[in-house]
Scaffold this motif. Structure first.
Motif, PDB file in Angstrom:
ATOM      1  N   ASN A   3       0.818  -1.214   0.000  1.00  0.00           N
ATOM      2  CA  ASN A   3       0.000   0.000   0.000  1.00  0.00           C
ATOM      3  C   ASN A   3       0.852   1.264   0.000  1.00  0.00           C
ATOM      4  O   ASN A   3       0.359   2.346  -0.292  1.00  0.00           O
ATOM      5  CB  ASN A   3      -0.932   0.008   1.220  1.00  0.00           C
ATOM      6  N   ARG A  16      -4.216  -8.429 -10.692  1.00  0.00           N
ATOM      7  CA  ARG A  16      -4.354  -9.808 -11.131  1.00  0.00           C
ATOM      8  C   ARG A  16      -5.014  -9.927 -12.504  1.00  0.00           C
ATOM      9  O   ARG A  16      -5.234 -11.039 -12.983  1.00  0.00           O
ATOM     10  CB  ARG A  16      -5.144 -10.589 -10.085  1.00  0.00           C
ATOM     11  N   LYS A  72       0.275 -15.432  -8.171  1.00  0.00           N
ATOM     12  CA  LYS A  72       0.431 -14.289  -7.271  1.00  0.00           C
ATOM     13  C   LYS A  72       0.029 -12.974  -7.929  1.00  0.00           C
ATOM     14  O   LYS A  72      -0.259 -11.998  -7.240  1.00  0.00           O
ATOM     15  CB  LYS A  72       1.884 -14.203  -6.786  1.00  0.00           C
ATOM     16  N   ARG A  73       0.067 -12.956  -9.258  1.00  0.00           N
ATOM     17  CA  ARG A  73      -0.248 -11.734  -9.997  1.00  0.00           C
ATOM     18  C   ARG A  73      -0.666 -12.138 -11.399  1.00  0.00           C
ATOM     19  O   ARG A  73      -0.672 -13.329 -11.727  1.00  0.00           O
ATOM     20  CB  ARG A  73       0.965 -10.802 -10.021  1.00  0.00           C
ATOM     21  N   GLU A 127     -16.812  -3.920  -1.845  1.00  0.00           N
ATOM     22  CA  GLU A 127     -15.478  -3.415  -2.170  1.00  0.00           C
ATOM     23  C   GLU A 127     -15.425  -1.917  -2.457  1.00  0.00           C
ATOM     24  O   GLU A 127     -14.340  -1.342  -2.558  1.00  0.00           O
ATOM     25  CB  GLU A 127     -14.910  -4.179  -3.380  1.00  0.00           C
ATOM     26  N   THR A 134      -7.976  -2.475  -9.732  1.00  0.00           N
ATOM     27  CA  THR A 134      -7.724  -2.702  -8.309  1.00  0.00           C
ATOM     28  C   THR A 134      -8.051  -4.138  -7.908  1.00  0.00           C
ATOM     29  O   THR A 134      -8.493  -4.397  -6.795  1.00  0.00           O
ATOM     30  CB  THR A 134      -8.544  -1.718  -7.442  1.00  0.00           C
ATOM     31  N   PHE A 136      -6.653  -6.667  -6.555  1.00  0.00           N
ATOM     32  CA  PHE A 136      -5.470  -7.058  -5.801  1.00  0.00           C
ATOM     33  C   PHE A 136      -5.739  -8.254  -4.886  1.00  0.00           C
ATOM     34  O   PHE A 136      -4.802  -8.880  -4.396  1.00  0.00           O
ATOM     35  CB  PHE A 136      -4.961  -5.894  -4.947  1.00  0.00           C
ATOM     36  N   THR A 137      -7.014  -8.542  -4.605  1.00  0.00           N
ATOM     37  CA  THR A 137      -7.348  -9.620  -3.691  1.00  0.00           C
ATOM     38  C   THR A 137      -8.139 -10.700  -4.430  1.00  0.00           C
ATOM     39  O   THR A 137      -8.758 -10.448  -5.463  1.00  0.00           O
ATOM     40  CB  THR A 137      -8.202  -9.109  -2.519  1.00  0.00           C
ATOM     41  N   ARG A 138      -8.138 -11.883  -3.857  1.00  0.00           N
ATOM     42  CA  ARG A 138      -8.862 -12.988  -4.491  1.00  0.00           C
ATOM     43  C   ARG A 138     -10.367 -12.827  -4.360  1.00  0.00           C
ATOM     44  O   ARG A 138     -11.118 -13.352  -5.169  1.00  0.00           O
ATOM     45  CB  ARG A 138      -8.380 -14.319  -3.907  1.00  0.00           C
ATOM     46  N   ARG A 139     -10.834 -12.109  -3.331  1.00  0.00           N
ATOM     47  CA  ARG A 139     -12.270 -11.869  -3.227  1.00  0.00           C
ATOM     48  C   ARG A 139     -12.737 -10.977  -4.367  1.00  0.00           C
ATOM     49  O   ARG A 139     -13.772 -11.233  -4.995  1.00  0.00           O
ATOM     50  CB  ARG A 139     -12.631 -11.239  -1.878  1.00  0.00           C
ATOM     51  N   ARG A 140     -11.979  -9.914  -4.647  1.00  0.00           N
ATOM     52  CA  ARG A 140     -12.332  -9.056  -5.772  1.00  0.00           C
ATOM     53  C   ARG A 140     -12.252  -9.835  -7.080  1.00  0.00           C
ATOM     54  O   ARG A 140     -13.081  -9.650  -7.974  1.00  0.00           O
ATOM     55  CB  ARG A 140     -11.402  -7.842  -5.824  1.00  0.00           C
ATOM     56  N   GLU A 141     -11.256 -10.691  -7.178  1.00  0.00           N
ATOM     57  CA  GLU A 141     -11.132 -11.471  -8.404  1.00  0.00           C
ATOM     58  C   GLU A 141     -12.291 -12.446  -8.560  1.00  0.00           C
ATOM     59  O   GLU A 141     -12.741 -12.709  -9.679  1.00  0.00           O
ATOM     60  CB  GLU A 141      -9.808 -12.236  -8.427  1.00  0.00           C
TER      61      GLU A 141
END
Length: 272
Positions: A3, A16, A72-73, A127, A134, A136-141
């Protein structure tokens, strides 16, 4: 941690999903066309039938998603494999509703529109953003991939409704959806319309555009197509997808190396 990095560097290193460029849209349209033609190839030309084709492609999609979430990305090869497979499965979802369950195309279009709106609503509520810059997290993905699946299913239903359900033909469908995408582009670049809204509007519209182009190229002249067949269309488009995805992979690796090199020594510990 990450961050504390500059926003553009953080996006390059940790996002991601890929940067939205012209090449991104090229692969997106090609993948939607491939989803339409390859599903038809497996279902009809190879004679697997709709049920077996659906189970096989769903299993492959699940395996690809497991690989995607394990990264990871952003990884170009894995990401675009998921997109191609999810385009095929999205097509098959609509085909099953239409051909197996007898659901009218206008009903499928309405159902998927409502479901997509619900996913966007829940995603934003959790979110506070729908931006793909943005992820950046697996939940968002997870929200992202559910939305992507629904855009493919919705696009298939809407494209088939226009071209086949209403009998307007593949050429009309191609021109219509290309024109609507053009309107979205004008709204974004000429009138500075919201970038997130424009992205998702274009993403939805590229699906029926790709479906119309796929049918136009692959279907027989008697059915309003150019008669190239599903095999030739699928193979050619897949080769182009692989080539462009490889180019994007090289580009991203160079961007990451440049971003890391630009960081001060104190920040290198948080870079991947």
């Amino acid at each position: 941690m990450s961050n504390t990095l500059p926003e553009h560097v953080r996006t390059i290193l940790f996002n991601r999903v890929p940067e939205v460029t012209f090449a991104f849209w090229v692969i997106k349209v090609l993948s939607t066309t491939t989803g339409e033609t390859f599903a038809d190839y497996l279902n009809v030309d190879l004679g697997l039938g709709l049920t077996i084709t659906t189970w096989v492609m769903t299993a492959l999609l699940i395996a690809a998603l497991v690989a995607q979430f394990a990264t990871k990305r952003y990884n170009s090869g894995v990401y675009w494999t998921v997109v191609v497979l999810i385009s095929i499965v999205g097509t098959l979802v609509t085909d099953n509703l239409t051909d197996v369950l007898g659901v009218e195309l206008w009903v499928s279009t309405l159902i998927f529109s409502v479901l997509l709106a619900l996913v966007f609503g829940i995603w934003f509520a959790r979110e506070r953003t729908l931006s793909i810059h943005t992820i950046f997290t697996r939940r968002r993905e997870a929200f992202y991939w559910v939305a992507i699946l629904l855009t493919f299913a919705l696009g298939t239903a809407a494209g088939d409704l226009i071209s086949e359900g209403l009998g307007l033909g593949y050429v009309f469908g191609t021109i219509l959806f290309a024109s609507l995408i053009g309107i979205v582009a004008i709204a974004r670049f000429a009138f500075q319309a919201n970038i997130v809204f424009c992205f998702w509007a274009a993403y939805v519209l590229t699906r029926p555009l790709g479906a119309s182009v796929g049918d136009l190229l692959s279907q027989a002249p008697a059915d309003g197509g150019l008669g190239f067949g599903t095999t030739v269309t699928s193979v050619v488009f897949l080769l182009v997808i692989v080539a462009v995805a490889a180019y994007l992979g090289i580009k991203v690796r160079r961007q990451r190396a440049k971003a890391i090199a630009s960081l001060p020594a104190a920040s290198l510990a948080v870079a991947p």
